[in-house]
Write a protein that holds these residues in place. Structure first.
Motif, short mmCIF file in Angstrom:
data_model
loop_
_atom_site.label_atom_id
_atom_site.label_comp_id
_atom_site.label_asym_id
_atom_site.label_seq_id
_atom_site.Cartn_x
_atom_site.Cartn_y
_atom_site.Cartn_z
N GLY A 173 119.76 52.81 35.65
CA GLY A 173 121.13 52.38 35.36
C GLY A 173 122.05 53.58 35.19
O GLY A 173 121.65 54.61 34.62
N ASN A 206 120.57 41.25 38.71
CA ASN A 206 120.57 41.45 37.25
C ASN A 206 121.89 41.98 36.70
O ASN A 206 122.10 41.96 35.49
N ALA A 207 122.79 42.47 37.53
CA ALA A 207 124.10 42.98 37.09
C ALA A 207 125.03 43.01 38.30
O ALA A 207 124.61 42.80 39.44
N GLN A 208 126.33 43.26 38.04
CA GLN A 208 127.34 43.39 39.10
C GLN A 208 127.36 42.20 40.05
O GLN A 208 127.48 42.34 41.27
N HIS A 217 113.40 44.12 33.00
CA HIS A 217 114.80 44.43 32.71
C HIS A 217 115.14 45.81 33.25
O HIS A 217 114.25 46.61 33.56
N TRP A 218 116.42 46.07 33.35
CA TRP A 218 116.93 47.33 33.84
C TRP A 218 117.69 48.02 32.71
O TRP A 218 118.41 47.36 31.95
N VAL A 238 124.73 37.90 32.92
CA VAL A 238 125.69 38.92 33.33
C VAL A 238 127.10 38.60 32.84
O VAL A 238 127.67 37.56 33.19
N THR A 286 123.08 42.39 29.80
CA THR A 286 124.22 43.23 30.19
C THR A 286 125.14 43.41 28.99
O THR A 286 125.13 42.62 28.04
N TRP A 287 125.97 44.45 29.07
CA TRP A 287 126.93 44.78 28.01
C TRP A 287 128.26 44.07 28.22
O TRP A 287 128.69 43.84 29.37
N ARG A 308 120.47 49.63 30.74
CA ARG A 308 121.91 49.46 30.87
C ARG A 308 122.60 50.23 29.74
O ARG A 308 122.23 50.11 28.57
N SER A 309 123.61 50.99 30.13
CA SER A 309 124.32 51.84 29.18
C SER A 309 125.58 51.16 28.67
O SER A 309 126.23 50.38 29.38
N MET A 347 123.09 49.56 43.03
CA MET A 347 124.09 49.41 41.98
C MET A 347 125.20 50.44 42.15
O MET A 347 124.94 51.65 42.21
#
Length: 424
Positions: free
Chosen positions: A212, A17-19, A301-302, A393, A350-351, A304-305, A134
């Protein structure tokens, strides 16, 4: 803007989901599970998004499975993924409480979390399975969700999912190892606190998940000080009516690594009767009070900041029951609703690397919520089947977004370019 199909082989390709982007933004990493719900990938790979060149990063042996790979945000060719047990059998096979995290770098494989399942237990070791690892922004700390073998042997209900972190300052060795126990390269501690039967209407939770890291450098507290390390996660509370209500919690983490060794009321390594406990200096606090609505669990979802740590993004239904994108400060306060669509947000998100927007699936398209204009910007053409919900992502340079589509029975990886200078 046209989407580009990156993978084409007739097999499944699964992004986390990210990275999933290499630090230089040139490659994407993924596992090769045979289907989204089957965690039986034997290898993890990367693909160059420009040339299509595929490189096998690691292949498991002795019947083990690997997957859910993520990439170090600052260093190319350094990754972390789940690793299942070698020589699996009926008693110890790939499961939430029987797996570990491994760092893959320069052909070397480094087990992160030591495992000690026989008393006396070892401080800095865990007792079961870690999942969805993560990196922090610098990459020196790693967060993950955790399930406990020792408590599961007592009962399924007592193996409550928690959030844990790995710290690089001290390798952990297990004395008098038994079969299935092993050493770890990092000192690991659980940072959330769960309760088997939460008091209705209280801040107690039965499980913690989908965490996160907050900010690239933490966040600014109400007093104006910088809290350098912090995590947000979803905690499952119980309402006065007895319903499970997922809410957002934050844990502020100490900078001094020695503080992680100091136990509170319960041992950080756990006992035969209780889970590993957070160190004394770590106390979780609840920051959403949704009056029974709760953070949405579907789509999964996770939290995310934003890069500056000022906003934690999450999904929750609006008063009309539509799943929208929201943000809240890590200091708490009133959540702010960002999207106001008539349809649900359809995916994890994601941001942008500079915090300019958030990307996700909406109306069967890859879209960006632009914070400056308070508008949704579609990047792909609407299709009859939506892009896959697990991963949308943004690349480290802000010029591409990676996602997946199911094509003729196989999950393939795509990218779409964000060509406007504003995003790049």
């Amino acid at each position: 803007m046209d989407e580009v199909q990156v993978t084409t082989r007739l097999q499944h390709h699964q992004l986390t989901n990210a990275q999933v982007w290499s630090a230089d933004g040139q490659s994407l990493v993924y596992d090769l599970r045979p289907a989204q719900h089957l965690f039986t990938s034997e290898s993890v790979e990367k693909i160059d998004v420009e040339t299509g060149q595929i490189t096998e990063i690691y292949r498991a042996s002795q019947g083990a499975h690997v997957g859910v790979i993520t990439a170090h945000p600052q260093v190319n060719e350094r990754f972390v993924c789940i690793h299942g047990p070698e020589l699996p059998d009926a008693d110890w096979h790939y499961d939430v409480h029987h797996r570990r995290g491994v760092i893959l770098s320069a052909g070397e494989v480094e087990t992160i979390d030591a495992c000690d399942i026989t008393p006396p237990f070892t401080a800095g070791a865990l007792r079961g399975g870690s999942h969805v690892h993560m990196f922090s922004y610098e990459g020196d700390r790693i967060s993950f969700t955790y399930n406990d073998h020792v408590m599961r042997q007592r009962s399924l209900e007592e193996d409550q999912r928690n959030v844990a972190i790995a710290l690089p300052h001290q390798p952990v060795s297990i004395l008098n190892k038994t079969y299935r126990e092993h050493d770890g390269s990092h000192f690991c501690v659980v940072v959330s606190e769960t309760t088997l039967t939460p008091q209705p209407g209280s801040d107690q939770i039965s499980r913690a998940f989908e965490e996160g890291w907050i900010g690239h450098q933490g966040y600014i507290t109400l007093s104006g000080a910088r809290q350098r390390w912090a995590l947000a996660f979803i905690g499952e509370t119980v309402s006065l009516e007895g319903h499970k209500v997922p809410e957002i919690f934050v844990v502020d983490l100490p900078e001094d690594l020695s503080d992680y060794k100091i136990a509170g009321d319960s041992p950080i390594e756990g006992t035969e009767q209780c889970l590993p406990a957070p160190p004394a200096s770590i106390k979780q606090r609840r920051i959403t009070f949704s009056e029974g609505v709760g953070v949405a669990l579907q789509p999964r979802h996770w939290l995310r900041s934003s890069p500056d740590g000022s906003m934690i993004a999450f999904l929750m239904a609006d008063p009309g029951g539509v799943i929208q994108l929201w943000v809240i400060s890590p200091n708490g306060g009133s959540p702010q609703q960002l999207t106001k669509g008539v349809q649900d947000v359809q995916s994890a998100f994601t941001w942008h690397p500079l915090g300019k927007g958030i990307t996700f699936v909406y109306n069967n398209q890859i879209v960006v919520y632009d914070l400056a204009s308070d508008a949704l910007v579609p990047l792909t053409t609407k299709t009859s089947a939506a892009p896959c919900s697990e991963a949308v992502v943004w690349s480290p340079k802000g010029n591409k977004i990676a996602f997946m589509r199911d094509i003729e029975g196989f999950r393939q990886i795509y990218t779409v370019t964000t060509t406007e200078s504003y995003w790049c």
